[in-house]
Design a protein around this motif. Structure first.
Motif, short mmCIF file in Angstrom:
data_model
loop_
_atom_site.label_atom_id
_atom_site.label_comp_id
_atom_site.label_asym_id
_atom_site.label_seq_id
_atom_site.Cartn_x
_atom_site.Cartn_y
_atom_site.Cartn_z
N ILE A 32 0.83 -1.20 0.00
CA ILE A 32 0.00 0.00 0.00
C ILE A 32 0.86 1.26 0.00
CG2 ILE A 32 -1.57 1.38 1.45
CD1 ILE A 32 -2.96 -1.27 2.18
N SER A 33 1.92 1.26 0.82
CA SER A 33 2.79 2.44 0.93
C SER A 33 3.81 2.51 -0.20
CB SER A 33 3.52 2.42 2.27
OG SER A 33 4.41 1.32 2.35
N ARG A 34 3.79 1.51 -1.08
CA ARG A 34 4.66 1.45 -2.26
C ARG A 34 6.12 1.23 -1.91
NH1 ARG A 34 1.75 3.07 -6.84
NH2 ARG A 34 3.58 3.75 -8.01
N ARG A 35 6.40 0.75 -0.69
CA ARG A 35 7.74 0.23 -0.43
C ARG A 35 8.00 -0.94 -1.36
NH1 ARG A 35 8.77 -1.67 5.32
NH2 ARG A 35 10.75 -2.24 4.33
N LEU A 36 6.94 -1.70 -1.63
CA LEU A 36 6.95 -2.69 -2.70
C LEU A 36 6.07 -2.11 -3.80
CD1 LEU A 36 6.58 -6.11 -0.82
CD2 LEU A 36 8.62 -5.22 -1.96
N ALA A 37 6.69 -1.50 -4.79
CA ALA A 37 5.95 -0.78 -5.82
C ALA A 37 5.41 -1.75 -6.87
CB ALA A 37 6.86 0.25 -6.48
N PRO A 38 4.39 -1.33 -7.62
CA PRO A 38 3.89 -2.16 -8.72
C PRO A 38 5.03 -2.55 -9.66
CG PRO A 38 2.40 -0.34 -8.34
CD PRO A 38 3.59 -0.09 -7.46
N GLY A 39 5.06 -3.83 -10.01
CA GLY A 39 6.12 -4.33 -10.88
C GLY A 39 7.30 -4.92 -10.14
N ALA A 40 7.37 -4.69 -8.83
CA ALA A 40 8.48 -5.25 -8.05
C ALA A 40 8.35 -6.77 -7.97
CB ALA A 40 8.49 -4.65 -6.65
N MET A 41 9.48 -7.45 -8.03
CA MET A 41 9.52 -8.91 -7.91
C MET A 41 10.34 -9.25 -6.66
SD MET A 41 8.57 -11.82 -9.45
CE MET A 41 8.49 -11.68 -11.25
N VAL A 42 9.74 -9.98 -5.74
CA VAL A 42 10.43 -10.38 -4.52
C VAL A 42 10.23 -11.87 -4.31
CG1 VAL A 42 10.25 -8.13 -3.38
CG2 VAL A 42 8.40 -9.80 -3.13
N VAL A 71 -0.86 -9.32 -5.48
CA VAL A 71 0.34 -9.96 -6.01
C VAL A 71 -0.03 -11.09 -6.95
CG1 VAL A 71 1.69 -9.44 -3.92
CG2 VAL A 71 0.53 -11.66 -4.13
N GLU A 72 0.95 -11.46 -7.77
CA GLU A 72 0.89 -12.69 -8.56
C GLU A 72 2.07 -13.55 -8.12
OE1 GLU A 72 1.17 -11.53 -12.61
OE2 GLU A 72 -0.80 -10.56 -12.66
N VAL A 73 1.81 -14.83 -7.90
CA VAL A 73 2.87 -15.74 -7.46
C VAL A 73 3.33 -16.56 -8.66
CG1 VAL A 73 3.47 -17.62 -5.91
CG2 VAL A 73 1.90 -15.83 -5.14
N HIS A 74 4.62 -16.45 -8.98
CA HIS A 74 5.20 -17.17 -10.12
C HIS A 74 6.21 -18.19 -9.59
CE1 HIS A 74 3.48 -14.38 -13.11
NE2 HIS A 74 3.70 -13.45 -12.19
N GLY A 78 9.30 -15.88 -8.36
CA GLY A 78 9.08 -14.97 -7.24
C GLY A 78 7.66 -14.44 -7.21
N VAL A 79 7.49 -13.37 -6.48
CA VAL A 79 6.18 -12.76 -6.26
C VAL A 79 6.18 -11.38 -6.92
CG1 VAL A 79 4.53 -11.96 -4.53
CG2 VAL A 79 5.92 -14.01 -4.10
N LEU A 80 5.23 -11.16 -7.82
CA LEU A 80 5.14 -9.90 -8.56
C LEU A 80 4.04 -9.03 -7.95
CD1 LEU A 80 5.94 -8.21 -11.12
CD2 LEU A 80 4.02 -9.37 -12.27
N VAL A 81 4.38 -7.78 -7.63
CA VAL A 81 3.38 -6.83 -7.14
C VAL A 81 2.60 -6.29 -8.33
CG1 VAL A 81 3.00 -4.69 -5.88
CG2 VAL A 81 4.86 -6.22 -5.20
#
Length: 229
Positions: A32-42, A71-74, A78-81
């Protein structure tokens, strides 16, 4: 009905939060706070290390976040935001309006005096945060108010349904709500709470209509601008 009671009057005791719930809250806030921004993969491992939690609670949290579209789980990647989608948010507003009316009616019918006092306190905090234009405190105060309102409805189905919808709304508004709108939005919330506290369903529902007209207009204006954070 006493505080902490359900529809059948049985006592409901608060239980400690599980590790999976702790992980969910933390990762949700990061998105929500975009510490993990859209498009980030973790990865699960990276999240677990940052949160000092094992893979199992992180995996359970990610499954919940996937269910609400965060998120999407691949596998093996990894995990895509996911991105924030404006059209999806307009659809969400259509769903939320009648549910918010239902929540208000349930609180009016079942909420205790103590719970109504908590709503008054919550809206005072929201108004203060809005006046200060403090983004973090404003959204935290809004979450506290929303959760207090839903909990006072004493309906487990509404609680679980609204938790997901409120999370999706928080993500959108954190990204797109201008600080200039904070005071107006907080005042509309104050009007809704005033109706609920007075146990005046007509007043509360009218306030909800005003709120969702306001949110719809802000969403459509967001189509023409970039994310604010």
């Amino acid at each position: 009905m006493s505080a902490g009671s359900g529809l059948n009057g049985l006592s409901i005791t608060e239980r400690p939060r599980s590790l999976a719930e702790t992980a969910y809250d933390a990762i949700e806030q990061m998105i929500i706070s975009r510490r993990l921004a859209p498009g980030a993969m973790v990865s699960e491992g990276e999240l677990g290390e940052e949160l000092a939690l094992g893979r199992t609670p992180v995996r359970e949290a990610l499954a919940r976040l996937k269910a609400i579209g965060f998120v999407e789980v691949h596998p093996r990647r990894g995990v895509l935001v996911t991105p924030v989608d404006l059209i999806t948010h307009l659809e969400l507003l259509e769903v939320r309006r009648p549910l918010d009316e239902t929540v208000a009616r349930c609180v009016i019918a079942r909420g205790t005096d103590q719970e109504l006092a908590a709503l008054d306190k919550g809206v005072a905090g929201l108004l203060a945060a809005a006046g200060a234009r403090d983004r973090e405190t404003y959204f935290r105060s809004k979450r506290v108010l929303h959760e207090a309102m839903v909990n006072a409805a004493h309906n487990a189905t509404l609680t679980s349904t609204m938790a997901a919808l409120h999370a999706q709304s928080r993500r959108f508004w954190y990204t797109y709500e201008p600080t200039a709108s904070f005071v107006d939005c907080a005042r509309i919330h104050a009007g809704i709470v005033a109706g609920v506290v007075a146990r005046d369903a007509e007043m509360a529902v009218a306030g909800i209509g005003t709120l969702f007209d306001f949110l719809d207009q802000m969403t459509r204006r967001a189509l023409d601008r970039r994310p604010l954070v």
